[in-house]
Write a protein that holds these residues in place. Sequence first.
Motif, mmCIF file in Angstrom:
data_model
loop_
_atom_site.group_PDB
_atom_site.id
_atom_site.type_symbol
_atom_site.label_atom_id
_atom_site.label_comp_id
_atom_site.label_asym_id
_atom_site.label_seq_id
_atom_site.Cartn_x
_atom_site.Cartn_y
_atom_site.Cartn_z
ATOM 1 N N ARG A 203 0.836 -1.208 0.000
ATOM 2 C CA ARG A 203 0.000 0.000 0.000
ATOM 3 C C ARG A 203 0.870 1.257 0.000
ATOM 4 O O ARG A 203 0.620 2.221 -0.732
ATOM 5 C CB ARG A 203 -0.930 -0.005 1.207
ATOM 6 C CG ARG A 203 -1.874 1.211 1.260
ATOM 7 C CD ARG A 203 -2.702 1.191 2.529
ATOM 8 N NE ARG A 203 -1.876 1.211 3.721
ATOM 9 C CZ ARG A 203 -1.267 2.312 4.213
ATOM 10 N NH1 ARG A 203 -1.395 3.474 3.602
ATOM 11 N NH2 ARG A 203 -0.545 2.237 5.304
ATOM 12 N N LYS A 204 1.938 1.258 0.838
ATOM 13 C CA LYS A 204 2.817 2.424 0.898
ATOM 14 C C LYS A 204 3.554 2.652 -0.413
ATOM 15 O O LYS A 204 3.854 3.799 -0.786
ATOM 16 C CB LYS A 204 3.830 2.248 2.029
ATOM 17 C CG LYS A 204 3.225 2.386 3.415
ATOM 18 C CD LYS A 204 4.292 2.250 4.487
ATOM 19 C CE LYS A 204 3.705 2.437 5.878
ATOM 20 N NZ LYS A 204 4.743 2.310 6.931
ATOM 21 N N SER A 205 3.861 1.561 -1.107
ATOM 22 C CA SER A 205 4.576 1.700 -2.377
ATOM 23 C C SER A 205 3.635 1.971 -3.542
ATOM 24 O O SER A 205 4.091 2.194 -4.671
ATOM 25 C CB SER A 205 5.378 0.424 -2.656
ATOM 26 O OG SER A 205 4.508 -0.675 -2.884
ATOM 27 N N GLY A 206 2.312 1.945 -3.302
ATOM 28 C CA GLY A 206 1.338 2.188 -4.359
ATOM 29 C C GLY A 206 1.067 0.977 -5.222
ATOM 30 O O GLY A 206 0.465 1.087 -6.296
ATOM 31 N N SER A 207 1.504 -0.215 -4.767
ATOM 32 C CA SER A 207 1.292 -1.430 -5.561
ATOM 33 C C SER A 207 -0.130 -1.966 -5.427
ATOM 34 O O SER A 207 -0.590 -2.750 -6.262
ATOM 35 C CB SER A 207 2.291 -2.522 -5.142
ATOM 36 O OG SER A 207 3.612 -2.093 -5.373
ATOM 37 N N ILE A 208 -0.859 -1.583 -4.366
ATOM 38 C CA ILE A 208 -2.278 -1.915 -4.225
ATOM 39 C C ILE A 208 -3.040 -0.632 -3.880
ATOM 40 O O ILE A 208 -2.460 0.319 -3.340
ATOM 41 C CB ILE A 208 -2.503 -2.990 -3.137
ATOM 42 C CG1 ILE A 208 -1.996 -2.485 -1.760
ATOM 43 C CG2 ILE A 208 -1.842 -4.297 -3.507
ATOM 44 C CD1 ILE A 208 -2.327 -3.425 -0.616
ATOM 45 N N TYR A 209 -4.289 -0.645 -4.158
ATOM 46 C CA TYR A 209 -5.123 0.529 -3.870
ATOM 47 C C TYR A 209 -6.560 0.072 -3.623
ATOM 48 O O TYR A 209 -6.954 -1.027 -4.022
ATOM 49 C CB TYR A 209 -5.061 1.522 -5.032
ATOM 50 C CG TYR A 209 -5.719 1.021 -6.300
ATOM 51 C CD1 TYR A 209 -7.022 1.406 -6.642
ATOM 52 C CD2 TYR A 209 -5.043 0.143 -7.156
ATOM 53 C CE1 TYR A 209 -7.632 0.935 -7.790
ATOM 54 C CE2 TYR A 209 -5.637 -0.336 -8.296
ATOM 55 C CZ TYR A 209 -6.943 0.069 -8.614
ATOM 56 O OH TYR A 209 -7.546 -0.417 -9.757
ATOM 57 N N PHE A 210 -7.335 0.977 -3.012
ATOM 58 C CA PHE A 210 -8.740 0.660 -2.768
ATOM 59 C C PHE A 210 -9.575 1.237 -3.905
ATOM 60 O O PHE A 210 -9.560 2.448 -4.161
ATOM 61 C CB PHE A 210 -9.209 1.241 -1.431
ATOM 62 C CG PHE A 210 -10.609 0.856 -1.056
ATOM 63 C CD1 PHE A 210 -10.891 -0.402 -0.552
ATOM 64 C CD2 PHE A 210 -11.653 1.759 -1.236
ATOM 65 C CE1 PHE A 210 -12.178 -0.758 -0.214
ATOM 66 C CE2 PHE A 210 -12.959 1.411 -0.903
ATOM 67 C CZ PHE A 210 -13.217 0.143 -0.385
#
Length: 222
Positions: A203-210
């Motif tokens: 999440r912090k690296s932007g690899s997953i998102y909501f």
Amino acid sequence: MRNIVIKLTDEEYRKIEEDARSQGFVLLSDYIKFRLLTNSSPQRSPGEGQNVQELINPLTVELLNVKRKLGELAEKVEALESVVTTKPSGALQQERQDIRRDERKEERRVTQQEQRKGAIDYLREQGVIFESKLTNLKNPDAFFEKLESQGAKIFWIAEERIAVDPTFFQNFVNRLAQIHTSDDAEAQKYLSKQEHELFVKLRKSGSIYFDNESKHWKLVTD
């Protein structure tokens, strides 16, 4: 001394032998002599003038048996003493050292088997490996390249590389699809410790998102 010759059938001879043994006589001649003298003597009351040999023979048999058993016991003791005295203390110490050496060999063999365990096997056990935790790894590049060649999912983020076991990764993606909240603390309730640690990193690296439309978490690659 005069001799008497008596001819007997085989059956008669065996019968006399049995009688002699039952009376405690060792020699058959002594028993026959006892019978002849006893039968030819006048009638006397029980015990009166009893033949001395009749009393001695049973005792002699018992004494011979005891002597034989003592001899066997002495032979066994002598054999044990021979083993103890002929084997020096140094030999016994050497045996103990040999046993300990074999134990150390077995311990080293098990340790070497653990060390030879493949990187992918280690990943299957852990589920996910973070490069930042591999402090003793001499060649991280070769390690992660090998994992990727064997089917592991590799994430490159700013701080480190993350290797994920394929089965673990698929379960993780399925969990993300079931989390219908963008709140991190709430999402943690649906994840295991390892899954949540991976979730925070990605999440912090932007690899997953909501995704607000589907109302669940997605990978950027979706």
